[in-house]
Design an enzyme around this catalytic site. Structure first.
Site, PDB file in Angstrom:
ATOM      1  CD  GLU A 168      -3.252  -1.204   1.672  1.00 47.45           C
ATOM      2  OE1 GLU A 168      -3.729  -0.112   2.001  1.00 47.45           O
ATOM      3  OE2 GLU A 168      -3.808  -2.296   1.917  1.00 47.45           O
TER       4      GLU A 168
HETATM    5  N1  COS Z   1      -6.033  11.648  -3.878  1.00 51.48           N
HETATM    6  C1  COS Z   1      -6.587  12.066  -5.046  1.00 51.48           C
HETATM    7  N2  COS Z   1      -5.889  12.206  -6.172  1.00 51.48           N
HETATM    8  C2  COS Z   1      -4.571  11.930  -6.131  1.00 51.48           C
HETATM    9  C3  COS Z   1      -3.931  11.529  -4.955  1.00 51.48           C
HETATM   10  C4  COS Z   1      -4.713  11.394  -3.788  1.00 51.48           C
HETATM   11  N3  COS Z   1      -4.196  10.991  -2.631  1.00 51.48           N
HETATM   12  N4  COS Z   1      -2.619  11.337  -5.220  1.00 51.48           N
HETATM   13  C5  COS Z   1      -2.440  11.623  -6.525  1.00 51.48           C
HETATM   14  N5  COS Z   1      -3.636  11.971  -7.073  1.00 51.48           N
HETATM   15  C6  COS Z   1      -3.909  12.394  -8.450  1.00 51.48           C
HETATM   16  C7  COS Z   1      -3.149  13.651  -8.793  1.00 51.48           C
HETATM   17  O1  COS Z   1      -3.862  14.805  -8.402  1.00 51.48           O
HETATM   18  C8  COS Z   1      -3.042  13.556 -10.298  1.00 51.48           C
HETATM   19  O2  COS Z   1      -4.247  13.936 -10.918  1.00 51.48           O
HETATM   20  P1  COS Z   1      -4.361  15.319 -11.754  1.00 51.48           P
HETATM   21  O3  COS Z   1      -3.360  15.201 -12.867  1.00 51.48           O
HETATM   22  O4  COS Z   1      -5.782  15.341 -12.202  1.00 51.48           O
HETATM   23  O5  COS Z   1      -4.018  16.412 -10.794  1.00 51.48           O
HETATM   24  C9  COS Z   1      -2.925  12.054 -10.505  1.00 51.48           C
HETATM   25  O6  COS Z   1      -3.423  11.411  -9.350  1.00 51.48           O
HETATM   26  C10 COS Z   1      -1.496  11.610 -10.752  1.00 51.48           C
HETATM   27  O7  COS Z   1      -0.745  12.049  -9.662  1.00 51.48           O
HETATM   28  P2  COS Z   1       0.786  12.400  -9.790  1.00 51.48           P
HETATM   29  O8  COS Z   1       1.033  13.283 -10.980  1.00 51.48           O
HETATM   30  O9  COS Z   1       1.251  12.907  -8.462  1.00 51.48           O
HETATM   31  O10 COS Z   1       1.388  10.953 -10.128  1.00 51.48           O
HETATM   32  P3  COS Z   1       2.819  10.345  -9.951  1.00 51.48           P
HETATM   33  O11 COS Z   1       3.057   9.419 -11.072  1.00 51.48           O
HETATM   34  O12 COS Z   1       3.829  11.399  -9.657  1.00 51.48           O
HETATM   35  O13 COS Z   1       2.641   9.390  -8.667  1.00 51.48           O
HETATM   36  C11 COS Z   1       2.302   8.659  -6.433  1.00 51.48           C
HETATM   37  C12 COS Z   1       2.043   9.734  -7.496  1.00 51.48           C
HETATM   38  C13 COS Z   1       3.771   8.327  -6.308  1.00 51.48           C
HETATM   39  C14 COS Z   1       1.821   9.283  -5.129  1.00 51.48           C
HETATM   40  C15 COS Z   1       1.459   7.414  -6.786  1.00 51.48           C
HETATM   41  O14 COS Z   1       1.891   6.841  -8.000  1.00 51.48           O
HETATM   42  C16 COS Z   1       1.482   6.364  -5.714  1.00 51.48           C
HETATM   43  O15 COS Z   1       0.828   6.504  -4.688  1.00 51.48           O
HETATM   44  N6  COS Z   1       2.215   5.257  -5.938  1.00 51.48           N
HETATM   45  C17 COS Z   1       2.231   4.142  -5.046  1.00 51.48           C
HETATM   46  C18 COS Z   1       1.115   3.238  -5.352  1.00 51.48           C
HETATM   47  C19 COS Z   1       1.003   2.162  -4.320  1.00 51.48           C
HETATM   48  O16 COS Z   1       0.664   2.436  -3.178  1.00 51.48           O
HETATM   49  N7  COS Z   1       1.242   0.924  -4.736  1.00 51.48           N
HETATM   50  C20 COS Z   1       1.039  -0.180  -3.908  1.00 51.48           C
HETATM   51  C21 COS Z   1      -0.069  -0.953  -4.525  1.00 51.48           C
HETATM   52  S1  COS Z   1      -1.310  -1.482  -3.469  1.00 51.48           S
HETATM   53  S2  COS Z   1      -0.446  -2.902  -2.422  1.00 51.48           S
END
Ligand code: COS
Length: 380
Positions: free
Chosen positions: A363
């Site tokens: 997560e």
């Molecule tokens: N709530 C709502 N929207 C979100 C958000 C949140 N917590 N986090 C990111 N977003 C949205 C962003 O606003 C963006 O949308 P807009 O372009 O419309 O503004 C979109 O998602 C993409 O976000 P971002 O540009 O920040 O993407 P990145 O590729 O930089 O990645 C992270 C963001 C690293 C935070 C994300 O890829 C992530 O959480 N990765 C880990 C995933 C994970 O937990 N994997 C484990 C799997 S489950 S065991």
């Protein structure tokens, strides 16, 4: 902010504690050894209302707050993280996601059996090349009018084989990047949907982790959650709450190991006295206790934020980052306090140490939590 637990929360804590001691503890070593899923135990947790804790009673849930959920998660995780991960995924990722973003027909069809534990769910985001880098989805869901055709592979899926329903994140329109991703409800047994081999893991060995293969799987359009292109936001918003559940799991693993170490230190004698009377051991216990208290405050704060309707991206990420670090450090020290006995399975702490590691990975790894935290403090 008042973290005094209410009468109801104290009752839930006691019920979870009793269940963990009476139902989870007896077979926990054997299940870990045999990598056996806690089928009977999960069924009982469903009967007790632990699988749909925050779901509205009109869908068969317990209608409780996030605080109650994290309190229960802590108690269950003190004893058996393989069982508590089922509770966490089903509550935070599957039920919450469906209840918050699903439509009425989806809730009626899927949420009620999930909240009552009649079946459990899985959340399918990770792929061989899209774990942390979650926008790089290679699984495709091609729009065919009244249905999608799903192709691809998902990896490390908790409840992979046991789940009756899977929330699958997939790319519909590559041109649109993350705005072209959808979340689909896929039932087990749908033609073309195959469960891959079970993973042989370091920890949470009783939990059921699989890869999933989708080969021309037809998914009706009515199974899409939210508007077209909402899938990535769905995943991010859902995972933000999931992280509070995993933070509570990490807290429980740490607290469970600490309680065992404290008890052992007051019984085991060396150099003519209980080892707790040696400062080398007493100071370890003091550190553990302090760090666990700090982790608990972060977990409660994140749960409180969610219950207040505040944004909890930052507090949830901090809670998960810190509690998982405390889980790792505390369990390593708990093994040390137990000496040679800590290295054998009968004393439970070696399992808790192995189980702790996953809380720094799933997560969102600790490194991902630091991305979320640093972006939040630098860009807001
Ligand atoms: N709530 C709502 N929207 C979100 C958000 C949140 N917590 N986090 C990111 N977003 C949205 C962003 O606003 C963006 O949308 P807009 O372009 O419309 O503004 C979109 O998602 C993409 O976000 P971002 O540009 O920040 O993407 P990145 O590729 O930089 O990645 C992270 C963001 C690293 C935070 C994300 O890829 C992530 O959480 N990765 C880990 C995933 C994970 O937990 N994997 C484990 C799997 S489950 S065991």
């Amino acid at each position: 902010m008042d973290f005094t637990l209410s009468e109801e929360q104290l009752m839930i804590q006691q019920a979870a504690r009793d269940f963990a001691q009476n139902e989870l503890l007896p077979g926990v070593i054997e299940r870990d050894d045999a990598q056996r899923f806690p089928t009977e135990e999960v069924k009982k947790m469903g009967d007790l209302g632990f699988l749909g804790m925050m779901v509205d009673p009109k869908y068969g849930g317990s209608g409780l707050d996030t605080m109650s959920y994290v309190i229960a998660m802590e108690e269950l995780s003190k004893v058996d993280a393989s069982s508590s991960v089922v509770v966490s995924v089903n509550n935070s990722l599957v039920c919450w996601g469906l209840e918050t973003f699903g439509n009425e027909a989806q809730k009626e069809k899927y949420l009620t059996p999930l909240a009552t534990g009649e079946m459990i769910g899985a959340f399918c985001l990770s792929e061989p090349e899209a774990g942390s880098d979650a926008t790089s989805q290679k699984t495709t869901a091609i729009d065919k009018g009244d249905h999608y055709v799903l192709n691809g592979t998902k990896n490390w899926i908790t409840n992979g084989n046991s789940a009756g329903v899977h929330l699958v994140i997939a790319q519909t329109d590559v041109e649109k990047g993350h705005k072209g991703i959808n979340a689909l409800i896929v039932e087990k047994g749908t033609p073309g949907f195959e469960i891959g081999p079970k993973e042989n893991k370091l920890g949470i060995r009783g939990s059921d982790t699989h890869s999933l293969l989708f080969n021309d799987v037809k998914v009706p359009k009515e199974n899409r959650i939210g508007e077209d292109g909402f899938g990535f936001k769905f995943a991010m918003k859902t995972l933000a709450g999931g992280r509070i559940g995993i933070a509570a799991q990490a807290l429980g693993i740490a607290a469970g190991a600490y309680e065992l170490a404290r008890k052992y230190a007051k019984e085991r004698k060396a150099f003519g006295t209980e080892i707790a009377n040696h400062q080398a051991i007493a100071f370890k216990l003091a550190d553990m206790h302090t760090q666990i208290a700090a982790a608990r405050h972060l977990v409660y704060k994140a749960a409180w934020d969610k219950d207040q309707g505040n944004n909890y991206d930052l507090s949830g990420a901090m809670a998960k980052l810190y509690a998982s670090q405390v889980a790792m450090e505390t369990t390593v020290e708990a093994v040390q306090v137990h000496g040679g006995n800590g290295f054998v399975k009968d004393y439970h702490v070696e399992r808790l140490m192995r189980d702790a590691k996953i809380t720094q990975i799933y997560e969102g790894t600790s490194e991902i939590q630091k991305i979320v935290i640093s972006r939040s403090i630098l860009h807001n």
